[in-house]
Design a protein around this motif. Sequence first.
Motif, PDB file in Angstrom:
ATOM      1  N   CYS A 197       0.836  -1.200   0.000  1.00 23.68           N
ATOM      2  CA  CYS A 197       0.000   0.000   0.000  1.00 23.68           C
ATOM      3  C   CYS A 197       0.869   1.247   0.000  1.00 23.68           C
ATOM      4  O   CYS A 197       1.689   1.447   0.911  1.00 23.68           O
ATOM      5  CB  CYS A 197      -0.889   0.029   1.246  1.00 23.68           C
ATOM      6  SG  CYS A 197      -1.969  -1.413   1.431  1.00 23.68           S
ATOM      7  N   GLY A 198       0.697   2.090  -1.025  1.00 22.25           N
ATOM      8  CA  GLY A 198       1.396   3.364  -1.042  1.00 22.25           C
ATOM      9  C   GLY A 198       0.870   4.279   0.048  1.00 22.25           C
ATOM     10  O   GLY A 198      -0.329   4.270   0.356  1.00 22.25           O
ATOM     11  N   GLY A 199       1.754   5.067   0.612  1.00 20.66           N
ATOM     12  CA  GLY A 199       1.382   5.929   1.735  1.00 20.66           C
ATOM     13  C   GLY A 199       1.319   7.402   1.408  1.00 20.66           C
ATOM     14  O   GLY A 199       1.442   8.242   2.311  1.00 20.66           O
ATOM     15  N   GLY A 200       1.132   7.736   0.112  1.00 18.21           N
ATOM     16  CA  GLY A 200       0.982   9.136  -0.264  1.00 18.21           C
ATOM     17  C   GLY A 200       2.194   9.966   0.110  1.00 18.21           C
ATOM     18  O   GLY A 200       3.340   9.544  -0.063  1.00 18.21           O
ATOM     19  N   ARG A 201       1.937  11.171   0.652  1.00 20.36           N
ATOM     20  CA  ARG A 201       3.033  12.109   0.922  1.00 20.36           C
ATOM     21  C   ARG A 201       3.883  11.725   2.126  1.00 20.36           C
ATOM     22  O   ARG A 201       4.900  12.380   2.403  1.00 20.36           O
ATOM     23  CB  ARG A 201       2.481  13.521   1.075  1.00 20.36           C
ATOM     24  CG  ARG A 201       1.895  14.062  -0.213  1.00 20.36           C
ATOM     25  CD  ARG A 201       1.760  15.570  -0.223  1.00 20.36           C
ATOM     26  NE  ARG A 201       1.304  16.049  -1.518  1.00 20.36           N
ATOM     27  CZ  ARG A 201       2.093  16.249  -2.555  1.00 20.36           C
ATOM     28  NH1 ARG A 201       3.385  16.006  -2.444  1.00 20.36           N
ATOM     29  NH2 ARG A 201       1.611  16.701  -3.696  1.00 20.36           N
ATOM     30  N   THR A 202       3.525  10.672   2.851  1.00 16.17           N
ATOM     31  CA  THR A 202       4.427  10.173   3.901  1.00 16.17           C
ATOM     32  C   THR A 202       5.682   9.567   3.290  1.00 16.17           C
ATOM     33  O   THR A 202       6.693   9.403   3.975  1.00 16.17           O
ATOM     34  CB  THR A 202       3.742   9.107   4.773  1.00 16.17           C
ATOM     35  OG1 THR A 202       3.460   7.950   3.975  1.00 16.17           O
ATOM     36  CG2 THR A 202       2.460   9.636   5.386  1.00 16.17           C
ATOM     37  N   GLY A 203       5.603   9.207   1.990  1.00 16.76           N
ATOM     38  CA  GLY A 203       6.739   8.579   1.329  1.00 16.76           C
ATOM     39  C   GLY A 203       6.974   7.147   1.765  1.00 16.76           C
ATOM     40  O   GLY A 203       8.042   6.580   1.517  1.00 16.76           O
ATOM     41  N   LYS A 204       5.983   6.538   2.383  1.00 18.76           N
ATOM     42  CA  LYS A 204       6.123   5.166   2.868  1.00 18.76           C
ATOM     43  C   LYS A 204       5.322   4.173   2.026  1.00 18.76           C
ATOM     44  O   LYS A 204       4.387   4.546   1.320  1.00 18.76           O
ATOM     45  CB  LYS A 204       5.657   5.076   4.328  1.00 18.76           C
ATOM     46  CG  LYS A 204       6.506   5.847   5.319  1.00 18.76           C
ATOM     47  CD  LYS A 204       6.012   5.640   6.740  1.00 18.76           C
ATOM     48  CE  LYS A 204       6.886   6.360   7.748  1.00 18.76           C
ATOM     49  NZ  LYS A 204       6.427   6.110   9.137  1.00 18.76           N
ATOM     50  N   ILE A 205       5.720   2.924   2.129  1.00 21.51           N
ATOM     51  CA  ILE A 205       4.953   1.794   1.597  1.00 21.51           C
ATOM     52  C   ILE A 205       4.715   0.841   2.760  1.00 21.51           C
ATOM     53  O   ILE A 205       5.641   0.552   3.536  1.00 21.51           O
ATOM     54  CB  ILE A 205       5.714   1.083   0.465  1.00 21.51           C
ATOM     55  CG1 ILE A 205       5.885   2.022  -0.736  1.00 21.51           C
ATOM     56  CG2 ILE A 205       4.983  -0.189   0.036  1.00 21.51           C
ATOM     57  CD1 ILE A 205       6.796   1.475  -1.806  1.00 21.51           C
ATOM     58  N   ARG A 206       3.489   0.368   2.879  1.00 18.46           N
ATOM     59  CA  ARG A 206       3.155  -0.549   3.963  1.00 18.46           C
ATOM     60  C   ARG A 206       2.706  -1.887   3.401  1.00 18.46           C
ATOM     61  O   ARG A 206       1.933  -1.928   2.443  1.00 18.46           O
ATOM     62  CB  ARG A 206       2.059   0.054   4.851  1.00 18.46           C
ATOM     63  CG  ARG A 206       2.487   1.343   5.527  1.00 18.46           C
ATOM     64  CD  ARG A 206       1.356   1.978   6.311  1.00 18.46           C
ATOM     65  NE  ARG A 206       1.801   3.163   7.039  1.00 18.46           N
ATOM     66  CZ  ARG A 206       1.760   4.401   6.551  1.00 18.46           C
ATOM     67  NH1 ARG A 206       1.264   4.611   5.324  1.00 18.46           N
ATOM     68  NH2 ARG A 206       2.188   5.414   7.265  1.00 18.46           N
ATOM     69  N   ALA A 207       3.196  -2.959   4.005  1.00 16.97           N
ATOM     70  CA  ALA A 207       2.744  -4.302   3.655  1.00 16.97           C
ATOM     71  C   ALA A 207       1.619  -4.693   4.618  1.00 16.97           C
ATOM     72  O   ALA A 207       1.787  -4.594   5.843  1.00 16.97           O
ATOM     73  CB  ALA A 207       3.883  -5.305   3.749  1.00 16.97           C
ATOM     74  N   VAL A 208       0.489  -5.100   4.050  1.00 20.10           N
ATOM     75  CA  VAL A 208      -0.686  -5.486   4.838  1.00 20.10           C
ATOM     76  C   VAL A 208      -0.965  -6.965   4.591  1.00 20.10           C
ATOM     77  O   VAL A 208      -0.922  -7.427   3.439  1.00 20.10           O
ATOM     78  CB  VAL A 208      -1.915  -4.631   4.433  1.00 20.10           C
ATOM     79  CG1 VAL A 208      -3.186  -5.166   5.079  1.00 20.10           C
ATOM     80  CG2 VAL A 208      -1.694  -3.184   4.848  1.00 20.10           C
ATOM     81  N   LYS A 209      -1.260  -7.685   5.630  1.00 21.08           N
ATOM     82  CA  LYS A 209      -1.543  -9.116   5.503  1.00 21.08           C
ATOM     83  C   LYS A 209      -2.855  -9.319   4.748  1.00 21.08           C
ATOM     84  O   LYS A 209      -3.879  -8.722   5.081  1.00 21.08           O
ATOM     85  CB  LYS A 209      -1.637  -9.763   6.877  1.00 21.08           C
ATOM     86  CG  LYS A 209      -1.805 -11.286   6.829  1.00 21.08           C
ATOM     87  CD  LYS A 209      -1.769 -11.876   8.231  1.00 21.08           C
ATOM     88  CE  LYS A 209      -1.894 -13.396   8.184  1.00 21.08           C
ATOM     89  NZ  LYS A 209      -1.837 -13.986   9.550  1.00 21.08           N
ATOM     90  N   LYS A 210      -2.819 -10.148   3.717  1.00 23.75           N
ATOM     91  CA  LYS A 210      -4.017 -10.436   2.928  1.00 23.75           C
ATOM     92  C   LYS A 210      -4.819 -11.557   3.581  1.00 23.75           C
ATOM     93  O   LYS A 210      -4.263 -12.594   3.922  1.00 23.75           O
ATOM     94  CB  LYS A 210      -3.634 -10.843   1.512  1.00 23.75           C
ATOM     95  CG  LYS A 210      -4.830 -11.161   0.633  1.00 23.75           C
ATOM     96  CD  LYS A 210      -4.396 -11.748  -0.700  1.00 23.75           C
ATOM     97  CE  LYS A 210      -5.635 -12.162  -1.517  1.00 23.75           C
ATOM     98  NZ  LYS A 210      -6.397 -13.243  -0.866  1.00 23.75           N
ATOM     99  N   PRO A 211      -6.128 -11.354   3.750  1.00 23.74           N
ATOM    100  CA  PRO A 211      -6.947 -12.440   4.304  1.00 23.74           C
ATOM    101  C   PRO A 211      -6.944 -13.639   3.354  1.00 23.74           C
ATOM    102  O   PRO A 211      -6.840 -13.489   2.136  1.00 23.74           O
ATOM    103  CB  PRO A 211      -8.347 -11.816   4.380  1.00 23.74           C
ATOM    104  CG  PRO A 211      -8.142 -10.345   4.294  1.00 23.74           C
ATOM    105  CD  PRO A 211      -6.909 -10.145   3.483  1.00 23.74           C
ATOM    106  N   LYS A 212      -7.065 -14.825   3.905  1.00 23.89           N
ATOM    107  CA  LYS A 212      -7.114 -16.019   3.079  1.00 23.89           C
ATOM    108  C   LYS A 212      -8.445 -16.058   2.324  1.00 23.89           C
ATOM    109  O   LYS A 212      -9.488 -15.692   2.867  1.00 23.89           O
ATOM    110  CB  LYS A 212      -6.961 -17.259   3.954  1.00 23.89           C
ATOM    111  CG  LYS A 212      -5.583 -17.394   4.565  1.00 23.89           C
ATOM    112  CD  LYS A 212      -5.459 -18.670   5.376  1.00 23.89           C
ATOM    113  CE  LYS A 212      -4.050 -18.801   5.957  1.00 23.89           C
ATOM    114  NZ  LYS A 212      -3.886 -20.035   6.763  1.00 23.89           N
ATOM    115  N   PRO A 213      -8.413 -16.510   1.047  1.00 22.52           N
ATOM    116  CA  PRO A 213      -9.654 -16.598   0.276  1.00 22.52           C
ATOM    117  C   PRO A 213     -10.653 -17.542   0.945  1.00 22.52           C
ATOM    118  O   PRO A 213     -10.267 -18.504   1.623  1.00 22.52           O
ATOM    119  CB  PRO A 213      -9.211 -17.165  -1.072  1.00 22.52           C
ATOM    120  CG  PRO A 213      -7.745 -16.871  -1.155  1.00 22.52           C
ATOM    121  CD  PRO A 213      -7.251 -16.920   0.254  1.00 22.52           C
ATOM    122  N   GLU A 214     -11.930 -17.240   0.776  1.00 20.73           N
ATOM    123  CA  GLU A 214     -12.961 -18.082   1.382  1.00 20.73           C
ATOM    124  C   GLU A 214     -13.062 -19.414   0.654  1.00 20.73           C
ATOM    125  O   GLU A 214     -12.835 -19.516  -0.532  1.00 20.73           O
ATOM    126  CB  GLU A 214     -14.311 -17.349   1.311  1.00 20.73           C
ATOM    127  CG  GLU A 214     -14.336 -16.074   2.115  1.00 20.73           C
ATOM    128  CD  GLU A 214     -15.660 -15.349   1.995  1.00 20.73           C
ATOM    129  OE1 GLU A 214     -16.463 -15.717   1.100  1.00 20.73           O
ATOM    130  OE2 GLU A 214     -15.915 -14.448   2.794  1.00 20.73           O
TER     131      GLU A 214
END
Length: 212
Positions: free
Chosen positions: A195-212
């Motif tokens: 996930c891009g963080g806009g003007r913070t200049g950061k990128i964040r990795a977010v855990k993806k939920p498992k498919p149903e």
Amino acid sequence: MKRAKAEIIREYGPFPEVEGVHGVSWDGQQVWFASGDALNALDPESGKTRRKLAVAAHAGTAFDGEHLYQIAEDRIQKVDPKTGEVVSTIPAPGGGADSGLAWAEGTLWVGQYRERKIHQVDPGDGKILRTIDSDRFVTGVTWVDGELWHATWESDASELRRIDPATGEVFERLDMPEGVGVSGLESDGCERFFCGGGRTGKIRAVKKPKPE
């Protein structure tokens, strides 16, 4: 509809000489992110940027397995990642009001921010093939495991949404922490969203939920 809090598992950046992150993509090994006047390749294991391409990069980024696609003002550029050469361009459907970008089913999927829409676009000529409506500002788009996800950022609140690609119905929502915005969205095809963080200049990795 399922709803949960997004689990941030890692943060990258801010990066030197990067005033903001405007789009993200994944080529199987690296995270490419748009920073206005360049496309940057990030190694997600070391957290270091490995390469920089001098390409106008104002919004969403996508990868088709061979070429990068990059929104630059009112156009979408097709870029050779080996050389940085822009090999072709097509008009962007929002005419400069575009946001997220993804590649799936041989086509491009383009977010239109304030219009709250996602367009499926022919990568050859830019023709709009389908339009999906959202009820939130669209800031990032990605496909993974046959699922269409998009990011929202409105009134200082962001979330990741899994939606029906035919109707736009929301199946699942991941709420980002308060004050954490998402300016671009991509999956690594496995367990992470970037996930891009806009003007913070950061990128964040977010855990993806498992498919149903």
